[in-house]
Design a protein around this motif. Structure first.
Motif, PDB file in Angstrom:
ATOM      1  N   UNK A  19      86.420  41.435   2.583  1.00 27.87           N
ATOM      2  CA  UNK A  19      85.468  40.743   1.705  1.00 27.87           C
ATOM      3  C   UNK A  19      85.794  39.249   1.643  1.00 27.87           C
ATOM      4  N   UNK A  20      87.072  38.956   1.512  1.00 25.25           N
ATOM      5  CA  UNK A  20      87.526  37.567   1.446  1.00 25.25           C
ATOM      6  C   UNK A  20      87.133  36.836   2.742  1.00 25.25           C
ATOM      7  N   UNK A  21      87.373  37.500   3.884  1.00 24.77           N
ATOM      8  CA  UNK A  21      87.022  36.930   5.192  1.00 24.77           C
ATOM      9  C   UNK A  21      85.515  36.661   5.262  1.00 24.77           C
ATOM     10  N   UNK A  22      84.736  37.630   4.773  1.00 29.69           N
ATOM     11  CA  UNK A  22      83.276  37.505   4.808  1.00 29.69           C
ATOM     12  C   UNK A  22      82.798  36.311   3.992  1.00 29.69           C
ATOM     13  N   UNK A  23      83.389  36.128   2.816  1.00 31.73           N
ATOM     14  CA  UNK A  23      82.953  35.035   1.941  1.00 31.73           C
ATOM     15  C   UNK A  23      83.286  33.670   2.543  1.00 31.73           C
ATOM     16  N   UNK A  24      84.470  33.540   3.110  1.00 32.07           N
ATOM     17  CA  UNK A  24      84.925  32.218   3.553  1.00 32.07           C
ATOM     18  C   UNK A  24      84.688  31.915   5.038  1.00 32.07           C
ATOM     19  N   UNK A  25      84.257  32.905   5.805  1.00 33.30           N
ATOM     20  CA  UNK A  25      84.065  32.637   7.238  1.00 33.30           C
ATOM     21  C   UNK A  25      82.688  33.042   7.772  1.00 33.30           C
ATOM     22  N   UNK A  26      81.755  33.362   6.860  1.00 32.57           N
ATOM     23  CA  UNK A  26      80.425  33.769   7.353  1.00 32.57           C
ATOM     24  C   UNK A  26      79.704  32.575   7.978  1.00 32.57           C
TER      25      UNK A  26
END
Lengths: 147, 164
Positions: A19-26
């Protein structure tokens, strides 16, 4: 038991990381990003919106409303637009603070879709409760004896 | 995404004859888990971002194959060890069936991120819009009625044979 809890913790951590990856790297750009830094996003394609609906309709476009997010003027063909309906939109941002529609579709039955989708959820939860039970002592879901 | 009635109805049409054809031990609870799997990617994302749009980007992994593998493994660990494997297979099978049906839908935005978190490339078959898919609901319900009638008649026939 301890090993199981360790694996549960590990998988939870994995999901939080995803989720963290999705928020900051989308890769998509939101209207808020564009309005914050209009010069940077001039000419950028915007496809991601927050529950977008059609606001006031003008002869040359409409106002795009978003839930808890800024509204923005969209220039487009107004054929088939219905005020208050949900919309799917692919548009180009202009640094002056508006969008030029590339493709749009009025999501006519989205409200019905949301409400009708509640029925199978209720049914499946009922069936899960019918066939499975939680054993608090062992913290495990078990098949009911009659199942 | 198609609506959840379509998801569950089609998964029932696919799963029900399969379970009936083989004499699987205790198929009903696991079939329910398969159905649960078919709604899982949506119930872990849609309610949150419809009510609280700010959570939209946080929920993305739950609507991806990789995110679902992790989620189904996590859920399977909550079940007793003797059925854990079957729980995982049925939940994951349902979730992947969900993605297959979602892939049939047209999108203007991103669609399904098949290779998340390794790639943001998305894709699908882009056949129908969501509201067009909803028009087929009466068809699925009709087919379920026909299927259940056939199964009922077949069971009746088998029972009659075994009595003779």
């Amino acid at each position: 038991m301890k090993t199981r809890l360790f694996y549960i913790f590990l998988l939870l951590l994995g999901l939080i990381s995803l989720s963290y990856f999705s928020v900051y790297h989308h890769p998509w750009i939101s209207v808020s990003d564009c309005l914050k830094y209009p010069e940077n996003y001039d000419g950028a394609i915007v496809t991601s919106y927050y529950e977008p609906t059609i606001g006031k309709i003008y002869p040359d476009g409409f106002k795009l409303l978003q839930k808890n997010n800024p509204a923005i003027r969209v220039y487009s063909d107004t054929t088939g637009l219905i005020q208050g309906e949900y919309i799917g939109l692919k548009a180009v941002f202009q640094k002056e603070g508006y969008l030029k529609a590339v493709e749009l579709i009025v999501a006519k039955k989205r409200r019905e879709k949301i409400w009708i989708s509640v029925l199978p959820v209720i049914l499946i939860v009922f069936l899960l409760l019918k066939y499975f039970c939680l054993n608090i002592k062992s913290f495990q879901v078990e098949l009911k004896q009659h199942a | 995404m198609p609506d959840l009635v379509t998801h569950v109805a089609i998964s029932h049409l696919v799963k029900r004859p399969f379970d009936f054809s083989r004499s699987a031990n205790n198929p009903v609870p696991f079939r329910i888990l398969f159905y649960f799997g078919t709604i899982l990617p949506d119930i872990l994302t849609r309610p949150f971002y419809i009510l609280f749009p700010i959570t939209k980007d946080w929920t993305v992994p739950f609507h991806t194959p990789f995110g679902m593998i992790v989620t189904c493994a996590l859920l399977a660990l909550l079940f007793e060890s003797s059925i854990r494997g079957r729980v995982f297979i049925n939940l994951l099978g349902g979730a992947f069936f969900h993605f297959f049906l979602d892939a049939l839908q047209k999108h203007l935005n991103e669609g399904i991120f098949w290779f998340f978190p390794f790639s943001w490339k998305s894709g699908g078959f882009q056949l129908l819009w969501a509201d067009q898919i909803m028009d087929f609901i009466p068809l699925w319900i009709g087919l379920i009625i026909i299927l259940e009638s056939c199964i009922f008649l077949r069971r009746k026939k088998i029972k009659k044979h075994s009595q003779n």
